[in-house]
Design a protein around this motif. Structure first.
Motif, mmCIF file in Angstrom:
data_model
loop_
_atom_site.group_PDB
_atom_site.id
_atom_site.type_symbol
_atom_site.label_atom_id
_atom_site.label_comp_id
_atom_site.label_asym_id
_atom_site.label_seq_id
_atom_site.Cartn_x
_atom_site.Cartn_y
_atom_site.Cartn_z
ATOM 1 N N SER A 26 0.833 -1.197 0.000
ATOM 2 C CA SER A 26 0.000 0.000 0.000
ATOM 3 C C SER A 26 0.873 1.255 0.000
ATOM 4 N N ASN A 27 0.326 2.327 -0.539
ATOM 5 C CA ASN A 27 1.048 3.593 -0.616
ATOM 6 C C ASN A 27 0.843 4.473 0.614
ATOM 7 N N VAL A 32 -3.655 -6.780 -2.497
ATOM 8 C CA VAL A 32 -3.771 -7.451 -3.786
ATOM 9 C C VAL A 32 -4.597 -6.546 -4.692
ATOM 10 N N ILE A 33 -4.000 -6.190 -5.813
ATOM 11 C CA ILE A 33 -4.630 -5.287 -6.779
ATOM 12 C C ILE A 33 -4.783 -6.033 -8.097
ATOM 13 N N GLY A 92 -6.556 -1.990 -11.270
ATOM 14 C CA GLY A 92 -6.377 -1.141 -10.100
ATOM 15 C C GLY A 92 -7.372 -1.358 -8.979
ATOM 16 N N HIS A 93 -8.231 -2.383 -9.084
ATOM 17 C CA HIS A 93 -9.209 -2.663 -8.033
ATOM 18 C C HIS A 93 -8.557 -3.453 -6.903
ATOM 19 N N ASP A 94 -8.845 -3.073 -5.688
ATOM 20 C CA ASP A 94 -8.327 -3.760 -4.505
ATOM 21 C C ASP A 94 -9.174 -5.007 -4.244
ATOM 22 N N VAL A 95 -8.564 -6.176 -4.364
ATOM 23 C CA VAL A 95 -9.259 -7.452 -4.132
ATOM 24 C C VAL A 95 -8.661 -8.183 -2.927
#
Length: 150
Positions: A59-60, A68-69, A73-76
């Motif tokens: 994560s930023n 997990v992206i 770009g969706h966070d799964v």
């Protein structure tokens, strides 16, 4: 007879992100000596098949947690953790202490995973499911290291 958790794609079940499988004929040689329990953490976590390609990254924000992206770009991350928990439940129910998992996968990778850039580069690391199993006393091996079981 000993029991082993295996990535479902390795026994020919069409559950990869592409909707196909990663059949390992060498792994199938184990059926004479082991009961194999095929699992797909991504499906157990609620993701469809086929689905978008996904990789683990960091994560930023200030938490620097593993997320997990997917390729869009969706966070799964939540689905991957949910699937890992379900696999752990199955492993405990089956009474197994060994899992043979698909290498490089963000769920199952156990001797390296893709680096999160979708460029095909691998780095040391473990997938979400492999890490959870290992933390709970279950030995994890990639499909390339099953010779000791044969």
């Amino acid at each position: 007879m000993n029991r082993i958790i295996v990535s479902a794609c390795l026994v020919g079940i069409n559950c990869t992100y592409r909707g196909d499988n990663n059949l390992s004929l060498e792994l199938l040689r184990l059926v004479d000596r082991f009961i194999l329990f095929p699992v797909c953490p991504e499906q157990l976590g609620g993701l469809p098949t086929p689905r978008s390609k996904a990789e683990i990254t960091v994560s930023n924000d200030w938490t620097t947690r593993r997320i997990v992206i997917d390729q869009f770009g969706h966070d799964v991350t939540a689905q991957f953790h949910r699937g890992a928990e379900e696999v752990l439940k199955i492993a405990r129910f089956c009474g197994t202490g060994i899992a043979v998992l698909k290498s490089k996968s963000p769920s199952c990778g156990c001797r390296g995973i893709y680096d999160g850039t979708f460029s095909g580069v691998t780095v040391d690391g473990m997938g979400i499911t492999a890490e959870l199993l290992l933390k709970n006393g279950i030995e994890v091996y990639p499909e390339s290291e099953i010779n000791f079981l044969l």
